[in-house]
Write a protein that holds these residues in place. Structure first.
Motif, PDB file in Angstrom:
ATOM      1  N   CYS A   1      50.519  -0.815  38.358  1.00 44.02           N
ATOM      2  CA  CYS A   1      51.874  -0.794  37.801  1.00 44.02           C
ATOM      3  C   CYS A   1      52.899  -0.992  38.916  1.00 44.02           C
ATOM      4  CB  CYS A   1      52.151   0.544  37.123  1.00 44.02           C
ATOM      5  SG  CYS A   1      51.105   0.908  35.711  1.00 44.02           S
TER       6      CYS A   1
ATOM      7  N   HIS B   1      59.494  -3.309  33.938  1.00 44.29           N
ATOM      8  CA  HIS B   1      58.512  -2.236  34.115  1.00 44.29           C
ATOM      9  C   HIS B   1      57.162  -2.865  33.798  1.00 44.29           C
ATOM     10  CE1 HIS B   1      56.739   1.787  32.459  1.00 44.29           C
ATOM     11  NE2 HIS B   1      56.093   1.337  33.495  1.00 44.29           N
TER      12      HIS B   1
ATOM     13  N   SER C   1      53.286  -2.678  33.446  1.00 45.77           N
ATOM     14  CA  SER C   1      52.246  -1.695  33.158  1.00 45.77           C
ATOM     15  C   SER C   1      51.041  -2.415  32.557  1.00 45.77           C
ATOM     16  CB  SER C   1      52.798  -0.642  32.188  1.00 45.77           C
ATOM     17  OG  SER C   1      51.865   0.379  31.985  1.00 45.77           O
TER      18      SER C   1
ATOM     19  N   TYR D   1      54.283   6.051  36.086  1.00 43.15           N
ATOM     20  CA  TYR D   1      55.311   5.008  36.103  1.00 43.15           C
ATOM     21  C   TYR D   1      56.211   5.111  34.875  1.00 43.15           C
ATOM     22  CZ  TYR D   1      54.100   2.453  40.314  1.00 43.15           C
ATOM     23  OH  TYR D   1      53.928   2.095  41.628  1.00 43.15           O
TER      24      TYR D   1
END
Length: 166
Positions: free
Chosen positions: A81, A104, A106, A118
């Motif tokens: 991540c 973001h 992931s 995260y």
């Protein structure tokens, strides 16, 4: 739920430098960042810049990086991540624009523990990144398939991104 992870001052300074386009000497402009990756430090208590994964405006302007978006996509890992900030240049039918996009990342290959820390630390970053218009949660390369994915995130009237016609 907050993780207690803090954002390093260096990250905030870098963000502010990306956000504000100042008149500066050519040498300084060449060092301006086009994209950065942010990761947790080894102790998992601070979000830091990943100095190995970034794009400088000078590298784009000098032609060392031909396609900044493709280069940016190649900086993501299948099994870890991170957060990323990308300074997108695009055109609508009416005007040219530059906007920061917070991602973001992931991916499915990351461990559950890493995904959780995260996810729970994201708010700490986004609170520091005041003025980012676009946030994008991405869980795999299929969501970053090509520049059209980015165009869809930016709006419906996009005609070009990074000088590539759509």
């Amino acid at each position: 739920m907050a993780s207690g992870v803090k954002v390093c001052d260096e990250v905030v300074t870098c963000f502010n430098n990306m956000k504000v386009r100042k008149a500066c000497a050519k040498g300084e402009a060449m060092k301006r960042k086009k994209a950065i990756m942010l990761v947790l430090n080894n102790a998992k208590d601070h979000i830091i810049l990943d100095d190995q994964r970034q794009i400088l405006m000078g590298d784009v302007q000098q032609g060392l990086i031909k396609d900044p978006f493709d280069h940016f996509m190649a900086m993501f890992s299948n099994d870890h991540c991170c957060y990323a900030l990308y300074d997108a240049n695009y055109e609508t039918k009416e005007s040219k624009k530059e906007e920061l996009i917070f991602i973001h990342w992931s991916p499915d290959g990351a461990s559950i523990k890493e995904k959780l820390i995260y996810a729970s630390s994201k708010e700490a970053v986004t609170k520091k990144f005041v003025g980012v218009k676009h946030e994008w949660q991405v869980n795999g390369f299929d969501e970053l398939a090509d520049i059209h994915s980015l165009a869809a995130k930016l709006g419906s009237d996009i005609v070009a991104i990074e000088q590539r016609q759509l």
